[in-house]
Design a protein around this motif. Structure first.
Motif, PDB file in Angstrom:
ATOM      1  N   PHE A 142       8.312 -11.780  -1.886  1.00 35.34           N
ATOM      2  CA  PHE A 142       7.195 -11.514  -2.814  1.00 35.34           C
ATOM      3  C   PHE A 142       6.395 -10.291  -2.352  1.00 35.34           C
ATOM      4  CE2 PHE A 142       6.981 -15.937  -4.773  1.00 35.34           C
ATOM      5  CZ  PHE A 142       7.111 -15.492  -6.081  1.00 35.34           C
ATOM      6  N   ARG A 152       8.371  -7.203  -3.028  1.00 33.42           N
ATOM      7  CA  ARG A 152       8.438  -6.937  -4.466  1.00 33.42           C
ATOM      8  C   ARG A 152       7.144  -6.322  -4.971  1.00 33.42           C
ATOM      9  NH1 ARG A 152       9.604 -11.599  -8.905  1.00 33.42           N
ATOM     10  NH2 ARG A 152       7.341 -11.830  -8.887  1.00 33.42           N
ATOM     11  N   LYS A 153       6.016  -6.799  -4.468  1.00 34.22           N
ATOM     12  CA  LYS A 153       4.715  -6.270  -4.897  1.00 34.22           C
ATOM     13  C   LYS A 153       4.613  -4.772  -4.604  1.00 34.22           C
ATOM     14  CE  LYS A 153      -0.248  -7.288  -4.591  1.00 34.22           C
ATOM     15  NZ  LYS A 153      -0.783  -5.948  -4.398  1.00 34.22           N
ATOM     16  N   PHE A 213       7.054  -2.890  -6.890  1.00 30.74           N
ATOM     17  CA  PHE A 213       6.541  -2.880  -8.267  1.00 30.74           C
ATOM     18  C   PHE A 213       5.515  -1.772  -8.436  1.00 30.74           C
ATOM     19  CE2 PHE A 213       3.330  -4.249 -11.366  1.00 30.74           C
ATOM     20  CZ  PHE A 213       4.115  -4.445 -12.495  1.00 30.74           C
ATOM     21  N   GLU A 214       4.628  -1.632  -7.451  1.00 31.22           N
ATOM     22  CA  GLU A 214       3.587  -0.598  -7.524  1.00 31.22           C
ATOM     23  C   GLU A 214       4.193   0.802  -7.510  1.00 31.22           C
ATOM     24  OE1 GLU A 214       1.018  -1.857  -4.322  1.00 31.22           O
ATOM     25  OE2 GLU A 214       0.234  -3.531  -5.518  1.00 31.22           O
ATOM     26  N   MET A 248       6.943 -11.124 -15.829  1.00 35.81           N
ATOM     27  CA  MET A 248       5.609 -11.601 -15.468  1.00 35.81           C
ATOM     28  C   MET A 248       5.212 -10.986 -14.120  1.00 35.81           C
ATOM     29  SD  MET A 248       5.886 -15.642 -16.458  1.00 35.81           S
ATOM     30  CE  MET A 248       4.310 -15.953 -15.676  1.00 35.81           C
ATOM     31  N   ARG A 249       3.941 -10.758 -13.963  1.00 32.97           N
ATOM     32  CA  ARG A 249       3.389 -10.239 -12.706  1.00 32.97           C
ATOM     33  C   ARG A 249       4.195  -9.042 -12.188  1.00 32.97           C
ATOM     34  NH1 ARG A 249       2.864 -15.736 -12.825  1.00 32.97           N
ATOM     35  NH2 ARG A 249       4.732 -16.121 -11.612  1.00 32.97           N
ATOM     36  N   THR A 250       4.831  -9.164 -11.024  1.00 33.80           N
ATOM     37  CA  THR A 250       5.509  -8.014 -10.411  1.00 33.80           C
ATOM     38  C   THR A 250       7.022  -8.015 -10.614  1.00 33.80           C
ATOM     39  OG1 THR A 250       5.628  -9.177  -8.283  1.00 33.80           O
ATOM     40  CG2 THR A 250       3.700  -7.766  -8.653  1.00 33.80           C
ATOM     41  N   GLU A 251       7.516  -8.751 -11.616  1.00 34.58           N
ATOM     42  CA  GLU A 251       8.957  -8.750 -11.892  1.00 34.58           C
ATOM     43  C   GLU A 251       9.394  -7.414 -12.485  1.00 34.58           C
ATOM     44  OE1 GLU A 251       9.811 -13.448 -12.895  1.00 34.58           O
ATOM     45  OE2 GLU A 251       9.394 -12.089 -14.560  1.00 34.58           O
ATOM     46  N   ASP A 284      11.083  -5.230 -15.205  1.00 34.05           N
ATOM     47  CA  ASP A 284      11.027  -5.465 -16.646  1.00 34.05           C
ATOM     48  C   ASP A 284      12.333  -5.045 -17.333  1.00 34.05           C
ATOM     49  OD1 ASP A 284      10.410  -5.709 -19.320  1.00 34.05           O
ATOM     50  OD2 ASP A 284       8.519  -4.624 -19.183  1.00 34.05           O
ATOM     51  N   TYR A 311      12.183 -19.004  -7.775  1.00 40.27           N
ATOM     52  CA  TYR A 311      10.812 -19.472  -7.576  1.00 40.27           C
ATOM     53  C   TYR A 311      10.738 -20.894  -7.027  1.00 40.27           C
ATOM     54  CZ  TYR A 311       9.570 -15.306 -10.158  1.00 40.27           C
ATOM     55  OH  TYR A 311       9.422 -14.004 -10.543  1.00 40.27           O
TER      56      TYR A 311
END
Length: 178
Positions: A11, A14-15, A18-19, A47-50, A52, A124
């Motif tokens: 996680f 990934r964050k 994603f940024e 959703m969130r940092t997934e 797309d 998850y």
């Protein structure tokens, strides 16, 4: 490393990824999926940092659907999706089509928290995709394509007897087949 520790590390990675942005990942995904035109494709609403997959879903030549959580401990069902269709919040806040036909996908774009070089994914923790892929694969060949960021790769995903392998993984760095 157990699944909870692996999830926490993935996680965090990934964050950060994603940024930085997913680059051409959705284009690469669309290119890979082009060979599967005509087949029912399951995507997902990020959703969130997934990462797309919307661009690849919209480009697919064939029926497209998104997952609907029916209940804990059950396989997912998939409702037909088209660009611009009316959406409502489903379980866990994921958007789902307000109405539409139920479709059984042959190809699934699978969201994930982490993955490894063997093709195992870390989800998850609800087991929804593992149960779903197992059920679909008992009926017919079903392709599972992981979609995420290269930074989500783990040295080794902790697995158990229920985990279903991915057939491919697409990230901003390209395609990997397992």
């Amino acid at each position: 490393m157990n699944k909870a520790e692996a999830r926490k590390a993935a996680f965090a990675a990934r964050k950060i990824a994603f940024e930085a942005g997913q680059g051409q990942a959705a284009d690469l995904l669309a290119d890979y999926l082009a060979a599967h035109r005509g087949k029912a494709l399951a995507g997902y609403m990020a959703m969130r940092t997934e990462a797309d997959p919307l661009l690849a879903m919209a480009a697919h030549q064939g029926p497209v659907c998104v997952p609907v959580i029916v209940g804990a401990g059950q396989a997912l069902r998939f409702r037909e999706w088209t660009p611009g269709c009316a959406m409502v919040a489903g379980e866990f806040g994921a958007l789902i089509p307000a109405e539409g036909a139920w479709i059984e996908p042959e190809v699934l774009i699978v969201p994930l928290v982490g993955f490894d070089a063997r093709g195992f994914r870390l989800g998850y923790g609800g087991g929804f995709y593992d149960r779903t892929l197992e059920a679909l694969r008992l009926k017919r060949p079903t392709l599972a394509v992981g979609f995420g960021f290269a930074a989500q790769e783990l040295a080794e995903v902790p697995i158990d007897g229920f985990d279903q392998r991915l057939d491919a993984m697409v990230t901003e760095r390209g395609l990997r087949l397992f």
